[in-house]
Design an enzyme around this catalytic site. Structure first.
Site, PDB file in Angstrom:
ATOM      1  N   HIS A 120       1.593   3.191   5.266  1.00 49.49           N
ATOM      2  CA  HIS A 120       1.429   2.079   4.735  1.00 49.49           C
ATOM      3  C   HIS A 120       0.940   2.313   3.111  1.00 49.49           C
ATOM      4  CE1 HIS A 120      -2.426   2.619   6.249  1.00 49.49           C
ATOM      5  NE2 HIS A 120      -3.008   1.789   5.409  1.00 49.49           N
ATOM      6  N   ASP A 122      -2.001   0.497   1.067  1.00 52.04           N
ATOM      7  CA  ASP A 122      -3.006  -0.679   1.400  1.00 52.04           C
ATOM      8  C   ASP A 122      -2.492  -2.170   0.702  1.00 52.04           C
ATOM      9  OD1 ASP A 122      -4.576   0.771   2.897  1.00 52.04           O
ATOM     10  OD2 ASP A 122      -5.926   1.615   1.242  1.00 52.04           O
ATOM     11  N   HIS A 269       0.001   6.274   3.041  1.00 51.53           N
ATOM     12  CA  HIS A 269      -1.131   7.108   3.743  1.00 51.53           C
ATOM     13  C   HIS A 269      -0.873   6.569   5.242  1.00 51.53           C
ATOM     14  CE1 HIS A 269      -3.606   3.708   2.634  1.00 51.53           C
ATOM     15  NE2 HIS A 269      -4.104   3.954   3.903  1.00 51.53           N
ATOM     16  N   ARG A 284     -14.694   1.756   3.418  1.00 51.97           N
ATOM     17  CA  ARG A 284     -13.650   1.749   2.344  1.00 51.97           C
ATOM     18  C   ARG A 284     -14.063   0.926   1.484  1.00 51.97           C
ATOM     19  NH1 ARG A 284      -7.717   0.349   3.730  1.00 51.97           N
ATOM     20  NH2 ARG A 284      -7.984  -1.520   2.389  1.00 51.97           N
TER      21      ARG A 284
END
Ligand code: SIN
Length: 293
Positions: A120, A122, A269, A284
């Protein structure tokens, strides 16, 4: 197999790397196509404008950059993100108490799943998806828990000219509800009445590098607008398979207190959840981006 002839799939000729030397940091590339480890910088210390610029350039040139052995506080992690833009608040994921921009990345023996297990980009379901994500992993499993990154400029470049012409001007629908509804129930997070969705060009032009990148992903993209559903399903299935070719990838082996900073505008990623029953944990910080064009 030796002696194989003919078209075995996408061929990609990466331009020779002729970037100017760096003065305040050093780079060690993971592959010629994507990924570089950055050394010579301590992210807990004040950073000169020159170093900030060089980190920005390293990201533009390598698409994902890594920093090992960093010891930064949550506030320093947030401040590092703010050097690159305003911070993005995730529409669904859990965050640290009182810090909505500090998303939790966590899986242990009791987890039903881990973050980001499929390919995907993000939150591509946002009208203005995040430009970058900065993941700081503090606790690693003894083995496994790698993250894979794939270069979407290379994926676009390796398409046939006929496919590039076909995709020109097409848009696709990206849906958050499909992904996020019920996803964080194990954290006690109730569903929201609505989640973001957006229509984006299937090929986007990067605002910094000016290069074209394939911009559909298995995680969020659901259909191509304006063509029959069966055609859309077949084209998307081909593009996902193409984009996930290992030729375009690097794989990062985490060590405790390492940081990965990737550019969602040209990178997809995927996190490997191959370490159960061990724990992998971090945070994150995500930087806001622009509407894809
Ligand atoms: C994500 O941000 O998608 C998670 C990546 C990872 O945990 O490696």
């Amino acid at each position: 197999m030796s002696g194989m002839r003919g078209n075995q799939g996408p061929r990609y000729r990466h331009a020779t790397d002729e970037s100017a030397p760096y003065e305040t940091i050093a780079l060690d590339k993971l592959t010629p196509i994507i990924g570089a480890e950055v050394t010579g910088v301590d992210l807990s210390k004040p950073m000169s404008n020159r170093t900030q610029d060089e980190i920005h350039r390293a990201l533009a040139e390598n698409l994902v950059i890594f920093f090992r052995d960093q010891h930064i506080s949550p506030q320093q992690h947030l401040a590092f993100g703010r050097m690159f833009g305003d911070l993005h608040i995730h529409p669904a994921a859990p965050h640290e108490d009182g810090e909505p921009a500090l998303m939790k990345i966590y899986a242990d023996k009791d987890s039903p799943r881990a973050n980001g297990e499929g390919w995907h980009s993000d939150v591509s379901c946002d009208a203005e998806p995040p430009m970058g994500s900065i993941l700081y992993i503090k606790q690693c499993p003894p083995k496994g828990g790698d993250t894979l990154f794939a270069n979407m400029y290379a994926a676009y470049e390796a398409l046939s000219d006929r496919m590039k012409a076909y995709l020109d001007g097409l848009t696709a629908f990206h849906d958050g509800a499909d992904v996020y509804r019920g996803l964080y129930a194990n954290y006690g997070i109730a569903d929201k009445p609505a989640y973001p969705s957006a229509e984006h060009p299937m090929v986007r032009t990067h605002p910094v590098t000016g290069k074209k990148a394939l911009y559909v992903n298995r995680g969020f993209t659901r259909r191509i607008i304006g063509i029959p559903r069966d055609e859309s399903d077949a084209i998307l299935a081909y593009l996902y398979q193409h984009a996930e070719n290992p030729l375009f990838q690097c794989r990062f082996r985490w060590t405790e207190n390492a940081i990965a900073f990737w550019d969602n505008r040209c990178v997809q990623h995927r996190a490997m959840w191959d370490y159960w029953p061990h724990t992998r944990s971090g945070n994150r910080v995500t930087v806001k981006g622009d509407r894809p064009v």
